[in-house]
Design an enzyme around this catalytic site. Structure first.
Site, PDB file in Angstrom:
ATOM      1  N   THR A 203     -16.883   0.081  27.086  1.00  0.00           N
ATOM      2  CA  THR A 203     -16.880  -0.312  25.677  1.00  0.00           C
ATOM      3  C   THR A 203     -18.035   0.335  24.922  1.00  0.00           C
ATOM      4  OG1 THR A 203     -15.823  -2.396  26.214  1.00  0.00           O
ATOM      5  CG2 THR A 203     -16.986  -2.327  24.125  1.00  0.00           C
TER       6      THR A 203
ATOM      7  N   LYS B  44     -10.716  -4.552  37.357  1.00  0.00           N
ATOM      8  CA  LYS B  44      -9.600  -5.506  37.201  1.00  0.00           C
ATOM      9  C   LYS B  44      -8.399  -4.839  36.542  1.00  0.00           C
ATOM     10  CE  LYS B  44     -12.295  -8.149  34.806  1.00  0.00           C
ATOM     11  NZ  LYS B  44     -13.592  -7.480  35.038  1.00  0.00           N
TER      12      LYS B  44
ATOM     13  N   THR C 139     -22.534  -6.526  23.875  1.00  0.00           N
ATOM     14  CA  THR C 139     -21.754  -5.335  23.519  1.00  0.00           C
ATOM     15  C   THR C 139     -21.698  -5.139  21.994  1.00  0.00           C
ATOM     16  OG1 THR C 139     -19.718  -6.610  23.466  1.00  0.00           O
ATOM     17  CG2 THR C 139     -20.283  -5.578  25.568  1.00  0.00           C
TER      18      THR C 139
ATOM     19  N   GLY D 261     -13.511  -3.953  28.413  1.00  0.00           N
ATOM     20  CA  GLY D 261     -12.962  -2.608  28.394  1.00  0.00           C
ATOM     21  C   GLY D 261     -12.309  -2.362  29.735  1.00  0.00           C
ATOM     22  N   HIS D 262     -10.991  -2.382  29.746  1.00  0.00           N
ATOM     23  CA  HIS D 262     -10.276  -2.144  31.000  1.00  0.00           C
ATOM     24  C   HIS D 262      -9.816  -0.699  31.022  1.00  0.00           C
ATOM     25  CE1 HIS D 262      -9.173  -6.598  31.920  1.00  0.00           C
ATOM     26  NE2 HIS D 262     -10.467  -6.371  31.866  1.00  0.00           N
TER      27      HIS D 262
ATOM     28  N   ASP E 137     -16.566  -5.198  35.135  1.00  0.00           N
ATOM     29  CA  ASP E 137     -16.395  -3.783  35.492  1.00  0.00           C
ATOM     30  C   ASP E 137     -16.069  -3.598  36.971  1.00  0.00           C
ATOM     31  OD1 ASP E 137     -17.138  -3.182  32.836  1.00  0.00           O
ATOM     32  OD2 ASP E 137     -19.245  -3.376  33.400  1.00  0.00           O
ATOM     33  N   GLU E 138     -15.379  -4.555  37.546  1.00  0.00           N
ATOM     34  CA  GLU E 138     -15.020  -4.451  38.971  1.00  0.00           C
ATOM     35  C   GLU E 138     -13.780  -3.582  39.181  1.00  0.00           C
ATOM     36  OE1 GLU E 138     -15.197  -7.394  37.385  1.00  0.00           O
ATOM     37  OE2 GLU E 138     -16.780  -8.610  38.300  1.00  0.00           O
TER      38      GLU E 138
ATOM     39  N   GLN F 147     -14.365  -9.582  31.823  1.00  0.00           N
ATOM     40  CA  GLN F 147     -15.745  -9.776  32.307  1.00  0.00           C
ATOM     41  C   GLN F 147     -15.704 -10.236  33.770  1.00  0.00           C
ATOM     42  OE1 GLN F 147     -15.181 -11.398  28.900  1.00  0.00           O
ATOM     43  NE2 GLN F 147     -15.483  -9.308  28.259  1.00  0.00           N
TER      44      GLN F 147
HETATM   45  P1  IMP Z   1     -21.123 -10.081  24.896  1.00  0.00           P
HETATM   46  O1  IMP Z   1     -19.948 -10.529  25.674  1.00  0.00           O
HETATM   47  O2  IMP Z   1     -20.867  -8.853  24.052  1.00  0.00           O
HETATM   48  O3  IMP Z   1     -21.735 -11.190  24.085  1.00  0.00           O
HETATM   49  O4  IMP Z   1     -22.269  -9.622  25.920  1.00  0.00           O
HETATM   50  C1  IMP Z   1     -22.920 -10.533  26.788  1.00  0.00           C
HETATM   51  C2  IMP Z   1     -23.200  -9.879  28.128  1.00  0.00           C
HETATM   52  O5  IMP Z   1     -21.971  -9.664  28.806  1.00  0.00           O
HETATM   53  C3  IMP Z   1     -23.875  -8.511  28.032  1.00  0.00           C
HETATM   54  O6  IMP Z   1     -24.723  -8.349  29.143  1.00  0.00           O
HETATM   55  C4  IMP Z   1     -22.708  -7.544  28.156  1.00  0.00           C
HETATM   56  O7  IMP Z   1     -23.103  -6.290  28.644  1.00  0.00           O
HETATM   57  C5  IMP Z   1     -21.835  -8.288  29.137  1.00  0.00           C
HETATM   58  N1  IMP Z   1     -20.411  -7.936  29.013  1.00  0.00           N
HETATM   59  C6  IMP Z   1     -19.551  -8.348  28.075  1.00  0.00           C
HETATM   60  N2  IMP Z   1     -18.325  -7.850  28.301  1.00  0.00           N
HETATM   61  C7  IMP Z   1     -18.414  -7.119  29.413  1.00  0.00           C
HETATM   62  C8  IMP Z   1     -17.452  -6.380  30.188  1.00  0.00           C
HETATM   63  O8  IMP Z   1     -16.269  -6.319  29.886  1.00  0.00           O
HETATM   64  N3  IMP Z   1     -17.939  -5.768  31.299  1.00  0.00           N
HETATM   65  C9  IMP Z   1     -19.237  -5.878  31.679  1.00  0.00           C
HETATM   66  N4  IMP Z   1     -20.168  -6.545  30.995  1.00  0.00           N
HETATM   67  C10 IMP Z   1     -19.757  -7.173  29.875  1.00  0.00           C
END
Ligand code: IMP
Length: 401
Positions: free
Chosen positions: A290, A12, A121, A36-37, A9-10, A215
């Site tokens: 997301t 990108k 997520t 989620g961009h 969430d920087e 991410q």
């Molecule tokens: P997963 O990728 O859904 O398995 O989630 C694992 C961890 O990564 C959780 O803490 C999510 O909130 C975090 N995460 C996954 N995708 C994103 C993203 O695009 N932005 C920020 N955090 C993310």
């Protein structure tokens, strides 16, 4: 290559969108619908989960690489959304790797029931990568071959007993799920292919290729705050393994938010659980793109960012959301750790003027410029781009990458 230097969430998406106009290919190489961009194009806010940000640049071929995990229903919804936004998407403009993996309804079910402690997520990401590495996954090539429904039945059979009898959590209606998936699969088939030759030929001809990370560095399955991480390689190695082809990553761009956020569980040394954190959340609209979850907010952690520089070999920094820091009396930045591992801080003067939409570095208040210079000097990498608002135009480019 554009990679987040924090926990995702920087911003990108905005940086990639900015660069995409000059790109022959834009590749997403890891992750799936967990990403989620958010982009603001012509005043409209659009969230992309699967599609690379290059989708808005008519010149760019967009690739979803072999390192990604794809939920056909989410991808087709996105294809429909950008198509109704005026983008013409043909199989020449979008190639989804046949070696990418299918995120199935079984994976989403398992994620929802087994991974709550990690605050995922719930998009099925971990279970899908688990099947991939276990060598029991379903690759997108099976969509094109027409074998996916049987493969999904087999996958469901493997998990059903575990869920019902061992874990006692019920299971999904598999035939119903197959019927629901079928239309998206049919839409996706023409886009499934092998992007390797195209990427190779473009790289060899000296074309421009953008590797768009999802991410962030500290959600990397190896380098992140394990086990509170995602299940893919979000750092530099993922670009080559998940894109699938060698390309010299000569511009390695870090995206760093001017403060830090994190969604889900896991350590966050500079977290602010007080009013200042709440203020950052409101001013920065820090709610998950997301999942809509409120993001945890805190001070910029340059100690961590320094590690992200080491891991990814960043050559250029893009600092985002600088405008959200206006109005702070003092801004703290973590620069190290004490003997107990707690952050040690530098305190920098804040600035009171709103700076949203400023497009020239010289027009920033002195304290804002000093803040940017402090980041640059501490990380020993130039800050070439600064974002002062969500839309494309609200950007300072000090130095083109
Ligand atoms: P997963 O990728 O859904 O398995 O989630 C694992 C961890 O990564 C959780 O803490 C999510 O909130 C975090 N995460 C996954 N995708 C994103 C993203 O695009 N932005 C920020 N955090 C993310």
């Amino acid at each position: 290559m554009v990679i987040g230097a924090q926990w995702g969430d920087e911003g990108k998406g905005k940086v990639c969108d900015h660069l995409a106009a000059d790109m022959d290919i834009v590749i997403r190489y890891q992750g799936g619908a967990n990403a989620g961009h958010t982009l603001v194009v012509g005043g409209t806010r659009i969230v992309l989960h699967h599609l690379p940000s290059g989708i808005w640049s008519p010149r760019s071929v967009c690739v979803i690489g072999n390192g990604c995990v794809v939920d056909p229903q989410v991808l087709v919804q996105e294809i429909d959304a950008v198509t109704s936004g005026g983008v013409t998407l043909s199989p020449e403009r979008l190639i989804v790797s046949e070696a990418a993996h299918l995120v199935s309804p079984v994976h989403r079910f398992l994620d929802a029931h087994l991974n709550a402690r990690l605050g995922t997520t719930v998009r099925g990401i971990g279970p899908c990568y688990t099947d991939k590495v276990q060598r029991t996954g379903i690759r997108l090539e099976s969509l094109a071959r027409g074998t996916w429904a049987d493969a999904l039945r087999e996958q469901a059979a493997r998990y059903e007993r575990l869920c019902r009898e061992v874990l006692g959590i019920g299971f999904i209606d598999v035939e119903g799920a197959i019927r629901e998936l079928a239309p998206s699969v049919a839409t996706l088939v023409p886009f499934i292919g092998d992007p390797v030759p195209l990427i190779h030929d473009t790289a060899r001809a000296g074309g421009n290729i953008l590797f768009e990370g999802a991410q962030g560095t500290f959600l990397d399955v190896d380098h992140g705050t394990y086990p509170y991480v995602t299940s893919s390689t979000t750092t530099i190695g993922g670009a080559l393994s998940g894109g699938g082809v060698f390309a010299s990553l000569d511009h390695r761009i870090a995206v760093i938010k001017a403060y830090t956020t994190r969604v889900g569980e896991g350590p966050f040394p500079t977290e602010l659980t007080d009013e200042t954190g709440a203020r950052l959340r409101e001013v920065g609209n820090e709610y998950g793109a997301t999942t809509g979850r409120p993001r945890r907010c805190g001070w910029l952690d340059l100690h961590l960012c320094r590690r992200a520089v080491m891991i990814n070999g960043f050559t250029y920094l893009a600092v985002t959301k600088l405008d959200c820091l206006s109005g702070m009396p003092t801004i703290r930045v973590a620069v190290g750790r004490d003997g107990d591992g707690a952050p040690t801080y530098a305190s920098l003067p804040g600035w009171q003027e709103p700076i949203a939409g400023v497009t020239e570095f010289e027009r920033l208040p002195t304290a804002a410029r000093a803040y940017v210079d402090f980041i640059e000097q501490t990380l020993e990498v130039p800050v070439g781009m600064i974002s002062t608002g969500p839309s494309r135009e609200e950007t300072i480019v000090r130095q083109a990458p």
